[in-house]
Design a protein around this motif. Structure first.
Motif, short mmCIF file in Angstrom:
data_model
loop_
_atom_site.label_atom_id
_atom_site.label_comp_id
_atom_site.label_asym_id
_atom_site.label_seq_id
_atom_site.Cartn_x
_atom_site.Cartn_y
_atom_site.Cartn_z
N GLY A 65 40.50 29.93 36.63
CA GLY A 65 39.48 28.90 36.77
C GLY A 65 38.90 28.84 38.16
N ALA A 66 39.67 29.28 39.16
CA ALA A 66 39.20 29.35 40.54
C ALA A 66 39.93 30.48 41.23
CB ALA A 66 39.43 28.04 41.28
N VAL A 67 39.28 31.04 42.25
CA VAL A 67 39.87 32.14 43.02
C VAL A 67 39.79 31.78 44.50
CG1 VAL A 67 39.61 34.55 43.73
CG2 VAL A 67 39.36 33.93 41.32
N LEU A 68 40.87 32.03 45.21
CA LEU A 68 40.89 31.84 46.66
C LEU A 68 41.10 33.19 47.33
CD1 LEU A 68 41.02 30.01 49.22
CD2 LEU A 68 43.50 29.95 48.89
N VAL A 69 40.18 33.55 48.23
CA VAL A 69 40.30 34.80 49.00
C VAL A 69 40.96 34.45 50.33
CG1 VAL A 69 39.11 36.76 50.01
CG2 VAL A 69 38.24 35.71 47.90
N ALA A 108 34.51 45.95 49.19
CA ALA A 108 35.86 46.09 48.65
C ALA A 108 35.97 45.48 47.26
CB ALA A 108 36.87 45.44 49.59
N PHE A 109 35.29 44.35 47.04
CA PHE A 109 35.36 43.66 45.76
C PHE A 109 34.23 44.07 44.81
CE2 PHE A 109 37.69 39.73 47.67
CZ PHE A 109 38.86 40.49 47.73
N ASN A 110 33.35 44.94 45.30
CA ASN A 110 32.22 45.41 44.49
C ASN A 110 31.39 44.23 43.96
OD1 ASN A 110 30.56 47.35 43.29
ND2 ASN A 110 31.71 47.32 41.36
N ASP A 111 31.09 43.29 44.89
CA ASP A 111 30.28 42.13 44.52
C ASP A 111 29.30 41.83 45.66
OD1 ASP A 111 29.21 39.63 43.81
OD2 ASP A 111 31.00 39.16 42.63
N PRO A 112 28.08 42.33 45.56
CA PRO A 112 27.10 42.15 46.64
C PRO A 112 26.65 40.71 46.83
CG PRO A 112 26.06 43.11 44.70
CD PRO A 112 27.52 43.08 44.42
N ILE A 150 42.21 46.51 39.62
CA ILE A 150 41.94 45.15 39.13
C ILE A 150 40.58 44.73 39.66
CG2 ILE A 150 42.72 42.75 39.07
CD1 ILE A 150 45.54 43.73 39.75
N SER A 151 39.60 44.63 38.80
CA SER A 151 38.25 44.31 39.26
C SER A 151 38.18 42.83 39.67
CB SER A 151 37.21 44.61 38.19
OG SER A 151 37.24 43.64 37.17
N PHE A 152 37.35 42.57 40.67
CA PHE A 152 37.17 41.20 41.13
C PHE A 152 36.57 40.34 40.02
CE2 PHE A 152 34.72 38.08 43.85
CZ PHE A 152 35.84 37.37 44.26
N ALA A 153 35.67 40.92 39.23
CA ALA A 153 35.05 40.19 38.13
C ALA A 153 36.09 39.80 37.08
CB ALA A 153 33.95 41.04 37.49
N ALA A 154 37.01 40.71 36.78
CA ALA A 154 38.07 40.41 35.81
C ALA A 154 38.99 39.31 36.32
CB ALA A 154 38.87 41.66 35.51
N LEU A 155 39.25 39.33 37.63
CA LEU A 155 40.10 38.30 38.22
C LEU A 155 39.44 36.93 38.11
CD1 LEU A 155 42.86 38.41 39.82
CD2 LEU A 155 41.48 38.08 41.86
N GLY A 161 33.14 28.76 42.25
CA GLY A 161 34.54 28.86 41.86
C GLY A 161 35.35 29.82 42.71
N VAL A 162 34.72 30.44 43.70
CA VAL A 162 35.43 31.37 44.60
C VAL A 162 35.49 30.73 45.98
CG1 VAL A 162 35.47 33.64 45.69
CG2 VAL A 162 34.71 33.40 43.31
N PHE A 163 36.67 30.53 46.49
CA PHE A 163 36.91 29.88 47.77
C PHE A 163 37.51 30.90 48.74
CE2 PHE A 163 36.82 26.81 44.44
CZ PHE A 163 36.27 25.65 44.98
N ALA A 164 37.50 30.58 50.01
CA ALA A 164 38.10 31.47 51.01
C ALA A 164 38.70 30.64 52.13
CB ALA A 164 37.06 32.43 51.57
N ALA A 165 39.78 31.16 52.73
CA ALA A 165 40.48 30.42 53.78
C ALA A 165 41.21 31.38 54.70
CB ALA A 165 41.46 29.42 53.16
#
Length: 477
Positions: free
Chosen positions: A233-237, A408-412, A223-228, A435-439
């Motif tokens: 609408g938003a992603v939380l890592v 790991a996510f292939n996103d530099p 599952i690619s990070f880009a596809a996710l 749109g990408v958050f982390a906690a």
């Protein structure tokens, strides 16, 4: 002031009954029994209802502790549960595994002249009773929203965020690399501190409330990070930190020297009934072995107490500072000592001995020096003080570092801090990617479960603000 409160002057502190050490060494069941209703009410009534509740101030979740203690003392348990769960996604879990002696109970006002209120045990009792009585209802949002959120990581931060977002009606999907929900709650923390049906119960509760789970998810691979990102609408890592810190000492690569988390995951999988070849082969099984655990945190305590239950010949904890300066809970140290663990304070590994596998640890005695830049006393080796400990299994519990998330996510474009954690806006939790958050630990580094819950809830609030800002922007166009 209710007459039922301020009973600390004549009611002594009472903790839930603890099973005898010889009995609990034989299994992985929780060591503390539950309060009965009268004991819970009596212990809650010891609260002084002080004007400045330091217990709440020193709780990362700012739990309304004096209020739900008062409700418990008055027998109003359902109201106590409602108040407790308003600020804490998993009160029954925090009541079991939080280091209360360093947080709420350690800052109880009456602790200076009397023993503190047993806050954690009452917290656990309230929510366990709520589940038994059917007071814990599935999440039922007032309105369903079209916006969706993808959460990477089903540990405490991810689950806390999922609950908060689902309460607001967002469509939430949680992805995790493992085959069960809970992260370190299910695989890292042994059952004698947190029985696994407690975690599995919350998993079922979230599913009943509409949270979707995708397990065995290979984010960045299948599952690619880009596809996710495109799907939500938003992603939380909220992946946590799992990379073990290494020991720079001769012989550290010998067979028989293993990372703490690998050891604990293997043990927990075995307890859950999984087929675990690395346990059956003896690689992660302490039975009949001289075990040395290096480290002084809560993970080290989990390892020494697990080794005891696996039937180790001897278990020694090697820590370079003294007992008063160790980062782990002193309550856990006391439990470990009761169960037969030997502590070698002010000692650090110097080398690992053996040919085809480790057979001993050569350690050196340390003494505490002057405070360093952080204010903590430095440690210095005492020349000529080396000694040897027999060891067939050495467990490294020196802490954890973050994995390479951009790789790991292939996103530099996913930026990191100098410590390798994800770089976020401290106010919004948003990363360098819109749109990408982390906690949780992937942002703050290895920390407590209660801090992960706090971060997950705060990140969920920021994601909600992000969606609102998007809606306003679209309406203005």
């Amino acid at each position: 002031m209710a007459e039922r409160m301020l009973q600390f002057t004549h009611l002594p502190q009472q903790t839930p009954e603890k099973r005898e050490a010889l009995e609990r060494r034989a299994d992985f069941e929780e060591i503390y029994k539950r309060f009965d209703v009268q004991s819970a009410k009596a212990q809650a009534s010891r609260c002084s209802q002080c004007g400045i509740p330091f217990c709440s101030i020193h709780c990362p979740l700012s739990n309304n502790i004096p209020d739900w203690l008062k409700l418990t003392a008055e027998g109003r348990l359902e109201e106590a549960y409602e108040l407790s769960s308003a600020t804490n996604t998993f009160p029954e879990i925090c009541g079991r595994i939080c280091p209360q002696d360093r947080l709420c109970e350690g800052n109880c006002v009456i602790e200076k002249g009397f023993e503190s209120v047993t806050i954690g045990a009452v917290e656990r009792y309230i929510t366990d009773t709520a589940f038994e009585q059917g007071w814990v209802k599935p999440i039922q949002p007032r309105h369903e929203r079209a916006e969706s959120v993808g959460i990477i990581g089903a540990g405490p931060a991810g689950l806390a965020a999922a609950e908060a977002l689902r309460q607001q009606g967002y469509q939430v999907t949680v992805y995790d690399r493992h085959d069960r929900v809970g992260g370190l709650l299910i695989y890292g923390i042994p059952g004698f501190k947190l029985e696994k049906d407690i975690v599995l119960r919350r998993w079922k509760w979230l599913e009943e409330g509409g949270v979707k789970f995708v397990l065995n998810a290979d984010i960045g691979g299948k599952i690619s990070f880009a596809a996710l990102r495109a799907q939500h609408g938003a992603v939380l890592v909220a992946t946590g930190v799992y990379k073990p810190r290494e020991i720079a000492a001769p012989g550290s690569g010998l067979p028989g020297i293993v990372p703490a988390l690998d050891y604990l995951i293997t043990s927990n999988r075995k307890s859950l009934g999984d087929a675990v070849p690395e346990f059956d082969s003896g690689k992660f099984n302490a039975a009949g072995k001289n075990v040395v655990v290096i480290g002084g945190g809560d993970t080290a305590m989990d390892c020494v107490r697990t080794a005891i239950r696996q039937g180790a010949k001897s278990v020694t904890c090697l820590y370079r500072r003294d007992k008063q300066n160790m980062p782990g809970s002193l309550r856990e140290v006391a439990n470990a000592e009761d169960e037969g663990v030997i502590f070698s304070w002010l000692a650090a590994p110097e080398a690992f001995l053996g040919d085809i596998g480790v057979t001993a640890v050569r350690a050196i005695k340390m003494h505490l020096g002057l405070p360093d830049a952080s204010g903590r006393q430095s440690v210095e080796a005492i020349e000529g003080s080396s000694f040897t400990l027999p060891a067939d299994l050495v467990i490294k519990a020196l802490g954890f570092d973050p994995e390479d998330m951009p790789g790991a996510f292939n996103d530099p474009f996913l930026k990191l801090t100098a410590w390798g954690t994800l770089k976020t806006n401290p106010k919004t939790f948003e990363t360098s990617l819109p749109g990408v958050f982390a906690a949780g630990d992937i942002v703050r580094g290895a920390s407590l479960v209660v801090w992960a819950i706090r971060d997950g809830r705060d990140a969920a609030a920021s994601i909600q603000q992000y969606f609102k800002a998007q809606s306003l922007s679209q309406a203005a166009e």
